[in-house]
Design an enzyme around this catalytic site. Sequence first.
Site, mmCIF file in Angstrom:
data_model
loop_
_atom_site.group_PDB
_atom_site.id
_atom_site.type_symbol
_atom_site.label_atom_id
_atom_site.label_comp_id
_atom_site.label_asym_id
_atom_site.label_seq_id
_atom_site.Cartn_x
_atom_site.Cartn_y
_atom_site.Cartn_z
ATOM 1 N N GLU A 206 40.340 10.863 41.210
ATOM 2 C CA GLU A 206 39.062 10.148 41.270
ATOM 3 C C GLU A 206 38.112 10.817 42.262
ATOM 4 O O GLU A 206 38.543 11.424 43.240
ATOM 5 C CB GLU A 206 39.310 8.697 41.708
ATOM 6 C CG GLU A 206 40.029 7.884 40.637
ATOM 7 C CD GLU A 206 40.423 6.494 41.098
ATOM 8 O OE1 GLU A 206 41.004 5.757 40.281
ATOM 9 O OE2 GLU A 206 40.189 6.132 42.260
ATOM 10 N N CYS B 225 32.324 12.177 47.245
ATOM 11 C CA CYS B 225 33.633 12.212 47.904
ATOM 12 C C CYS B 225 34.630 12.777 46.887
ATOM 13 O O CYS B 225 34.807 12.208 45.804
ATOM 14 C CB CYS B 225 33.989 10.783 48.307
ATOM 15 S SG CYS B 225 35.634 10.609 48.976
ATOM 16 N N CYS C 41 49.407 11.751 47.031
ATOM 17 C CA CYS C 41 49.457 12.261 48.404
ATOM 18 C C CYS C 41 50.855 12.010 48.947
ATOM 19 O O CYS C 41 51.446 10.970 48.675
ATOM 20 C CB CYS C 41 48.419 11.550 49.276
ATOM 21 S SG CYS C 41 48.378 12.192 50.961
ATOM 22 N N CYS D 232 50.220 7.257 54.416
ATOM 23 C CA CYS D 232 49.580 6.360 55.392
ATOM 24 C C CYS D 232 49.661 4.933 54.844
ATOM 25 O O CYS D 232 49.355 4.696 53.673
ATOM 26 C CB CYS D 232 48.128 6.758 55.623
ATOM 27 S SG CYS D 232 47.955 8.469 56.171
ATOM 28 N N CYS E 51 46.664 2.995 53.069
ATOM 29 C CA CYS E 51 45.918 3.722 52.031
ATOM 30 C C CYS E 51 46.635 3.615 50.684
ATOM 31 O O CYS E 51 47.833 3.894 50.589
ATOM 32 C CB CYS E 51 45.803 5.188 52.455
ATOM 33 S SG CYS E 51 45.199 6.258 51.168
ATOM 34 N N GLY F 90 44.334 12.608 48.517
ATOM 35 C CA GLY F 90 45.059 13.755 49.052
ATOM 36 C C GLY F 90 44.575 14.199 50.415
ATOM 37 O O GLY F 90 43.531 13.778 50.896
ATOM 38 N N SER G 110 37.879 15.826 55.966
ATOM 39 C CA SER G 110 38.604 14.839 56.762
ATOM 40 C C SER G 110 40.106 15.090 56.660
ATOM 41 O O SER G 110 40.643 15.250 55.572
ATOM 42 C CB SER G 110 38.272 13.437 56.233
ATOM 43 O OG SER G 110 39.054 12.493 56.903
ATOM 44 N N SER H 5 41.112 11.600 61.049
ATOM 45 C CA SER H 5 41.437 10.195 60.832
ATOM 46 C C SER H 5 42.387 9.763 61.958
ATOM 47 O O SER H 5 43.538 10.157 61.980
ATOM 48 C CB SER H 5 42.103 10.102 59.447
ATOM 49 O OG SER H 5 42.329 8.792 59.105
ATOM 50 N N LEU H 6 41.896 8.965 62.896
ATOM 51 C CA LEU H 6 42.628 8.680 64.138
ATOM 52 C C LEU H 6 43.400 7.358 64.042
ATOM 53 O O LEU H 6 44.617 7.315 64.135
ATOM 54 C CB LEU H 6 41.622 8.647 65.292
ATOM 55 C CG LEU H 6 42.184 8.735 66.699
ATOM 56 C CD1 LEU H 6 42.890 10.051 66.932
ATOM 57 C CD2 LEU H 6 41.058 8.545 67.710
ATOM 58 N N ASN H 7 42.687 6.262 63.973
ATOM 59 C CA ASN H 7 43.234 4.934 63.611
ATOM 60 C C ASN H 7 44.196 4.278 64.588
ATOM 61 O O ASN H 7 44.733 3.204 64.281
ATOM 62 C CB ASN H 7 43.928 4.997 62.228
ATOM 63 C CG ASN H 7 42.997 5.544 61.182
ATOM 64 O OD1 ASN H 7 41.811 5.253 61.213
ATOM 65 N ND2 ASN H 7 43.497 6.347 60.282
ATOM 66 N N ASN I 46 39.389 -2.034 54.402
ATOM 67 C CA ASN I 46 39.186 -2.606 53.069
ATOM 68 C C ASN I 46 40.492 -3.210 52.581
ATOM 69 O O ASN I 46 41.436 -2.482 52.299
ATOM 70 C CB ASN I 46 38.734 -1.513 52.096
ATOM 71 C CG ASN I 46 37.397 -0.967 52.487
ATOM 72 O OD1 ASN I 46 36.422 -1.713 52.552
ATOM 73 N ND2 ASN I 46 37.338 0.315 52.789
ATOM 74 N N CYS J 294 36.895 3.534 51.056
ATOM 75 C CA CYS J 294 37.844 4.320 51.833
ATOM 76 C C CYS J 294 39.277 3.785 51.692
ATOM 77 O O CYS J 294 39.531 2.613 51.927
ATOM 78 C CB CYS J 294 37.389 4.216 53.277
ATOM 79 S SG CYS J 294 38.244 5.278 54.367
HETATM 80 S S1 SF4 Z 1 44.750 8.452 54.125
HETATM 81 FE FE1 SF4 Z 1 44.605 10.503 53.216
HETATM 82 S S2 SF4 Z 1 46.436 11.532 53.985
HETATM 83 FE FE2 SF4 Z 1 46.806 9.348 54.310
HETATM 84 S S3 SF4 Z 1 47.902 8.703 52.456
HETATM 85 FE FE3 SF4 Z 1 45.716 8.343 52.089
HETATM 86 S S4 SF4 Z 1 45.025 10.199 51.023
HETATM 87 FE FE4 SF4 Z 1 46.996 10.689 52.007
#
Ligand code: SF4
Length: 344
Positions: A93, A106, A113, A117, A120, A161, A193, A216-218, A292, A335
């Site tokens: 996508e 984007c 992936c 994470c 996600c 990814g 990113s 991407s810190l979080n 989200n 996101c």
């Molecule tokens: S945030 Fe990025 S690296 Fe982490 S699982 Fe999702 S797509 Fe993969």
Amino acid sequence: MDERIDIKNLDRNELKGLVRQFGKEDYRARQIIHWIYHENVDSYAKMTNLSKKLRDLLQKTSRMDCPALAAVQTSRDGSQKFLFVLDDGESIESVLIPDKGRRTLCISTQAGCSLGCRFCLTGQRRFSRNLSTSEILGQILAVQRMSKNRSLTNIVFMGMGEPLANFKNTLKALEIMNYDDGLRFSKRRITLSTVGLIPEIEKLGQSSQRCRLAVSLNATNCETRTFLMPVNRQYPLEDLLDACRRFPLAPRERITFEYVLIKGMNDSDEDAKRLPRLLQGIRAKLNLIPYNESPLLPFERASEGRILAFQQALLQKNLTAIIRRSRGADISAACGQLRGEFRI
Ligand code: SF4
């Protein structure tokens, strides 16, 4: 199966090699780049300043099609999600986000992936494979074509990814995106990113760097970050931030740190206090992203009051901290919501 080479996998030098094989001059490579990326034509027949013989040779030996568009969804806020189906049946996508004068696309770099994470949805899908350079660039060309002359202004590598896990093909796509006779995206209009693959961040820094870096810190401690992002076991927070300190930046350029605010997980006053200390010595700006929510994942968005208090605490420490409201949440285009599975 189409056995021809994919011409969008070739950089300028490789393209010169191809036209030389046909006994043609190097400048033909530049013309072909112009037709594919600047004019965005969909067939060799339209490359009218090439001889018929060269067009026929190209057609016989190479393909120039884009990934097949399978579905489009439009959000109430005007953003659009595109589902592409690749030759082997894999789906990816891309998301178009119009905003005032900007039109940002984007794009994805992998089907699925492997980094998992927890917040996600892409990470919950199995990893299938890396995208080719052509499949990465093809998302841009296909959306440009659909948009009929309304050019894209910015590209972000924040789709499905981890772009640095597909380093070679991503770097080549960046190089081709920069060509001034092609897509003409300057470095400041492309953002890549990453979750923080340190060796690849270093390699990117040593390359001629054709994009801005976002990380991407979080989380503000290793325990939380490892829970949210298992990659932190391999590349712990402090080591990642040291790599960011070493990352070469142009004057006035900054690294963007993305921080998804999740209720009770990473949104405390202590987190807000730790962040400025962690980022010391890095020219940084923070994008605060309210999480989200998804029925498929166990997390909740931080409350509005918490989000504002978090931002305020950072601003008081003179950090640039912007709250980024995600777009396209109603079509699962925001996101962390891409899965490559939607249908209309
Ligand atoms: S945030 Fe990025 S690296 Fe982490 S699982 Fe999702 S797509 Fe993969």
